[in-house]
Scaffold this motif. Structure first.
Motif, mmCIF file in Angstrom:
data_model
loop_
_atom_site.group_PDB
_atom_site.id
_atom_site.type_symbol
_atom_site.label_atom_id
_atom_site.label_comp_id
_atom_site.label_asym_id
_atom_site.label_seq_id
_atom_site.Cartn_x
_atom_site.Cartn_y
_atom_site.Cartn_z
ATOM 1 N N ASP A 295 35.921 -35.961 -8.566
ATOM 2 C CA ASP A 295 36.693 -35.981 -7.325
ATOM 3 C C ASP A 295 35.771 -35.900 -6.109
ATOM 4 O OD1 ASP A 295 39.145 -35.916 -8.778
ATOM 5 O OD2 ASP A 295 38.928 -33.746 -9.000
ATOM 6 N N ARG A 296 34.673 -35.171 -6.285
ATOM 7 C CA ARG A 296 33.717 -34.969 -5.179
ATOM 8 C C ARG A 296 32.330 -34.822 -5.772
ATOM 9 N NH1 ARG A 296 32.696 -29.849 -1.791
ATOM 10 N NH2 ARG A 296 34.172 -28.881 -3.241
ATOM 11 N N VAL A 297 31.333 -35.313 -5.055
ATOM 12 C CA VAL A 297 29.951 -35.231 -5.513
ATOM 13 C C VAL A 297 29.129 -34.518 -4.446
ATOM 14 C CG1 VAL A 297 27.881 -36.523 -6.164
ATOM 15 C CG2 VAL A 297 30.139 -37.318 -6.897
ATOM 16 N N VAL A 298 28.333 -33.549 -4.880
ATOM 17 C CA VAL A 298 27.424 -32.827 -3.981
ATOM 18 C C VAL A 298 26.004 -33.142 -4.397
ATOM 19 C CG1 VAL A 298 26.584 -30.540 -3.315
ATOM 20 C CG2 VAL A 298 29.047 -30.950 -3.511
ATOM 21 N N HIS A 299 25.205 -33.590 -3.454
ATOM 22 C CA HIS A 299 23.809 -33.932 -3.711
ATOM 23 C C HIS A 299 22.923 -32.747 -3.366
ATOM 24 C CE1 HIS A 299 24.466 -38.342 -4.259
ATOM 25 N NE2 HIS A 299 25.529 -38.060 -3.549
ATOM 26 N N MET A 300 21.940 -32.500 -4.211
ATOM 27 C CA MET A 300 21.001 -31.406 -3.978
ATOM 28 C C MET A 300 19.578 -31.942 -3.890
ATOM 29 S SD MET A 300 22.406 -28.195 -6.248
ATOM 30 C CE MET A 300 21.301 -27.122 -5.319
ATOM 31 N N ALA A 301 18.772 -31.276 -3.060
ATOM 32 C CA ALA A 301 17.357 -31.612 -2.933
ATOM 33 C C ALA A 301 16.617 -30.373 -2.453
ATOM 34 C CB ALA A 301 17.159 -32.764 -1.948
ATOM 35 N N ASP A 302 15.530 -30.044 -3.127
ATOM 36 C CA ASP A 302 14.677 -28.923 -2.723
ATOM 37 C C ASP A 302 15.448 -27.618 -2.552
ATOM 38 O OD1 ASP A 302 12.370 -30.550 -2.669
ATOM 39 O OD2 ASP A 302 12.932 -31.277 -0.663
ATOM 40 N N GLY A 303 16.399 -27.360 -3.439
ATOM 41 C CA GLY A 303 17.123 -26.106 -3.409
ATOM 42 C C GLY A 303 18.187 -26.003 -2.345
ATOM 43 N N ARG A 304 18.503 -27.123 -1.728
ATOM 44 C CA ARG A 304 19.535 -27.130 -0.686
ATOM 45 C C ARG A 304 20.561 -28.212 -0.989
ATOM 46 N NH1 ARG A 304 14.730 -26.455 2.520
ATOM 47 N NH2 ARG A 304 14.775 -24.522 3.745
ATOM 48 N N LEU A 305 21.749 -28.078 -0.378
ATOM 49 C CA LEU A 305 22.717 -29.156 -0.420
ATOM 50 C C LEU A 305 22.297 -30.213 0.592
ATOM 51 C CD1 LEU A 305 26.140 -27.302 -0.668
ATOM 52 C CD2 LEU A 305 24.559 -27.943 -2.477
ATOM 53 N N ALA A 306 22.135 -31.452 0.128
ATOM 54 C CA ALA A 306 21.699 -32.527 1.017
ATOM 55 C C ALA A 306 22.869 -33.002 1.865
ATOM 56 C CB ALA A 306 21.138 -33.679 0.204
ATOM 57 N N ALA A 307 22.557 -33.473 3.051
ATOM 58 C CA ALA A 307 23.587 -33.964 3.953
ATOM 59 C C ALA A 307 24.205 -35.236 3.380
ATOM 60 C CB ALA A 307 22.992 -34.264 5.323
ATOM 61 N N ILE B 255 14.041 -21.170 -5.380
ATOM 62 C CA ILE B 255 14.789 -22.132 -6.201
ATOM 63 C C ILE B 255 16.012 -22.658 -5.456
ATOM 64 C CG2 ILE B 255 15.936 -22.510 -8.397
ATOM 65 C CD1 ILE B 255 12.980 -21.843 -8.691
ATOM 66 N N LEU B 256 16.750 -21.751 -4.820
ATOM 67 C CA LEU B 256 17.913 -22.109 -4.010
ATOM 68 C C LEU B 256 17.773 -21.470 -2.645
ATOM 69 C CD1 LEU B 256 20.764 -21.591 -6.663
ATOM 70 C CD2 LEU B 256 19.785 -23.776 -5.914
ATOM 71 N N ARG B 257 18.176 -22.217 -1.624
ATOM 72 C CA ARG B 257 17.952 -21.762 -0.252
ATOM 73 C C ARG B 257 19.232 -21.897 0.577
ATOM 74 N NH1 ARG B 257 12.085 -23.613 0.698
ATOM 75 N NH2 ARG B 257 11.478 -24.562 -1.264
ATOM 76 N N GLY B 258 19.967 -20.818 0.713
ATOM 77 C CA GLY B 258 21.113 -20.791 1.616
ATOM 78 C C GLY B 258 22.215 -21.769 1.273
ATOM 79 N N ILE B 259 22.726 -21.690 0.050
ATOM 80 C CA ILE B 259 23.773 -22.614 -0.394
ATOM 81 C C ILE B 259 25.143 -22.126 0.066
ATOM 82 C CG2 ILE B 259 24.930 -23.625 -2.399
ATOM 83 C CD1 ILE B 259 22.164 -24.700 -2.153
ATOM 84 N N ASP B 260 25.906 -23.010 0.693
ATOM 85 C CA ASP B 260 27.311 -22.774 1.028
ATOM 86 C C ASP B 260 28.145 -23.832 0.324
ATOM 87 O OD1 ASP B 260 27.206 -20.535 2.882
ATOM 88 O OD2 ASP B 260 26.292 -21.922 4.310
ATOM 89 N N LEU B 261 29.114 -23.393 -0.481
ATOM 90 C CA LEU B 261 29.902 -24.354 -1.255
ATOM 91 C C LEU B 261 31.229 -23.738 -1.661
ATOM 92 C CD1 LEU B 261 29.954 -27.118 -2.818
ATOM 93 C CD2 LEU B 261 29.015 -25.859 -4.770
#
Length: 221
Positions: free
Chosen positions: A209-221, A23-29
């Motif tokens: 203030d900030r938006v983080v995009h996700m795709a396939d369980g990862r944070l997208a570039a 579901i989630l793969r190596g998230i750093d945030l």
């Protein structure tokens, strides 16, 4: 700027009927104090699952999740519940109100669980603040979706948590009512709250203030 939420290499693997599902793969945030962060991405990208990890409502199967310097991954369920009661508020798309309690009782319960006194009086004040002073004695079934979501927001915010997590809080509401809910949510920034918001709506993400995009369980570039 103080880091309120810190996620390091967090993973979430669930066992499905066809085998393990990543579901989630190596998230750093990192999320900072007073920041409003939007989590966006297609359905199934892992947004809600990441929010659940941030709130300690789901445990990572890898990595760590820290909130206010505390490692949520290392806490047992009782410790997690105590931590959430004192530090976090959560607003869901489906309200999650207790159907056998009035609006005032729903909010007062959150205050009492957080160890605060005068729960009923404070609950009335909070419901007045979201425009529901006339609905104190009404049960969820007697209120519209927008009114129920305002009760849910009052309940989440009443104990004054440092962190507020919202998962598609306007998803079940019409556009006008949804806009009112988001105005209330974003107004909490004036009180120094840190808000993490899962949304599909571009107009809501633009207010963050900030938006983080996700795709396939990862944070997208």
């Amino acid at each position: 700027m103080n880091t309120v939420l810190q996620v390091e290499q967090a993973a979430l693997r669930l066992n499905g009927s066809a085998g393990p599902v990543e579901i989630l793969r190596g998230i750093d945030l990192d999320v900072h104090r007073g920041e409003t962060l939007g989590l966006v991405g297609p359905s199934g990208s892992g947004k809600s699952s990441l929010l659940m990890l941030l709130g300690g409502l789901e445990r990572p199967t890898g990595g760590t999740v820290r909130a206010l310097g505390q490692d949520l991954s290392a806490m047992d369920e009782d410790a997690l519940s105590r931590f959430r009661r004192g530090n976090m508020g959560v607003v869901f798309q489906s309200f999650h109100l207790i159907p056998t309690m009035t609006a005032q009782e729903n909010v007062a319960l959150a205050l009492e669980l957080a160890g605060q006194e005068d729960g009923m009086a404070r609950a009335a004040e909070e419901l007045n603040a979201v425009g529901l002073g006339h609905r104190l004695d009404h049960y969820p079934r007697q209120m519209s979706g927008g009114e129920q979501q305002r009760v849910a927001l009052a309940r989440a915010w009443a104990p004054r948590p440092a962190i507020l997590l919202a998962d598609e809080p306007t998803g079940n509401l019409d556009s006008s009512t949804g806009a009112q809910i988001m105005d209330l949510l974003f107004g909490l920034r004036d009180h120094g709250a840190t808000l993490v918001l899962v949304t599909h709506a571009p107009e809501l993400a633009e207010r963050c203030d900030r938006v983080v995009h996700m795709a396939d369980g990862r944070l997208a570039a």
